[in-house]
Design a protein around this motif. Structure first.
Motif, PDB file in Angstrom:
ATOM      1  N   ILE A 146       0.835  -1.201   0.000  1.00  0.00           N
ATOM      2  CA  ILE A 146       0.000   0.000   0.000  1.00  0.00           C
ATOM      3  C   ILE A 146       0.872   1.254   0.000  1.00  0.00           C
ATOM      4  O   ILE A 146       0.641   2.192  -0.764  1.00  0.00           O
ATOM      5  N   GLY A 147       1.884   1.261   0.844  1.00  0.00           N
ATOM      6  CA  GLY A 147       2.792   2.408   0.891  1.00  0.00           C
ATOM      7  C   GLY A 147       3.517   2.616  -0.425  1.00  0.00           C
ATOM      8  O   GLY A 147       3.686   3.750  -0.888  1.00  0.00           O
ATOM      9  N   SER A 148       3.904   1.532  -1.054  1.00  0.00           N
ATOM     10  CA  SER A 148       4.594   1.618  -2.342  1.00  0.00           C
ATOM     11  C   SER A 148       3.659   2.130  -3.433  1.00  0.00           C
ATOM     12  O   SER A 148       4.073   2.897  -4.304  1.00  0.00           O
ATOM     13  N   ALA A 149       2.400   1.722  -3.379  1.00  0.00           N
ATOM     14  CA  ALA A 149       1.420   2.202  -4.360  1.00  0.00           C
ATOM     15  C   ALA A 149       1.207   3.710  -4.214  1.00  0.00           C
ATOM     16  O   ALA A 149       1.109   4.435  -5.211  1.00  0.00           O
ATOM     17  N   GLU A 150       1.166   4.182  -2.981  1.00  0.00           N
ATOM     18  CA  GLU A 150       1.018   5.624  -2.752  1.00  0.00           C
ATOM     19  C   GLU A 150       2.242   6.380  -3.268  1.00  0.00           C
ATOM     20  O   GLU A 150       2.117   7.449  -3.869  1.00  0.00           O
ATOM     21  N   ALA A 151       3.417   5.820  -3.060  1.00  0.00           N
ATOM     22  CA  ALA A 151       4.639   6.447  -3.565  1.00  0.00           C
ATOM     23  C   ALA A 151       4.666   6.431  -5.092  1.00  0.00           C
ATOM     24  O   ALA A 151       5.143   7.378  -5.722  1.00  0.00           O
TER      25      ALA A 151
END
Length: 109
Positions: free
Chosen positions: A38-43
């Protein structure tokens, strides 16, 4: 008790920070893999916005953004478009990351 994970990213241009963020995720992740994904998708979303900004400013940059993720399962999930049994509950909007990796816009390490 707060159960939401914290995501963060830092983008650099010519070794100078140009964009960064640290915030609680909007959903409760069921695993560390999901939280990292999820964090990577936001980045990844932020990286596309920054690419558009750099293009508008006519600045040179490496076309494929290098993203470093510290979870092997999240890296595998982002590179493999096959649906995994343990990840089928992850919301579709976060698979944007996988799409960007398959298009060559992001390189996950």
């Amino acid at each position: 008790v707060e159960r939401k994970s914290t995501s963060g990213y830092l983008f650099k241009y010519l070794d100078a920070p140009i964009s960064w963020c640290s915030k609680k995720q909007s959903v409760v992740a069921l695993s560390s893999c999901e939280a990292e994904y999820i964090g990577s998708a936001e980045a990844a979303c932020q990286s596309l916005w920054l690419e558009a900004l750099l293009e508008e400013m006519k600045l040179q940059y490496e076309k494929a953004v290098q993203m470093y993720v510290d979870n092997k399962s999240a890296i595998s999930l982002s590179k493999n478009p096959v649906s995994h049994g343990k990840s089928k509950h992850i919301e579709t909007k976060y698979h944007f990351l996988r799409d960007q990796v398959s298009k060559g816009n992001l390189k996950i390490y």
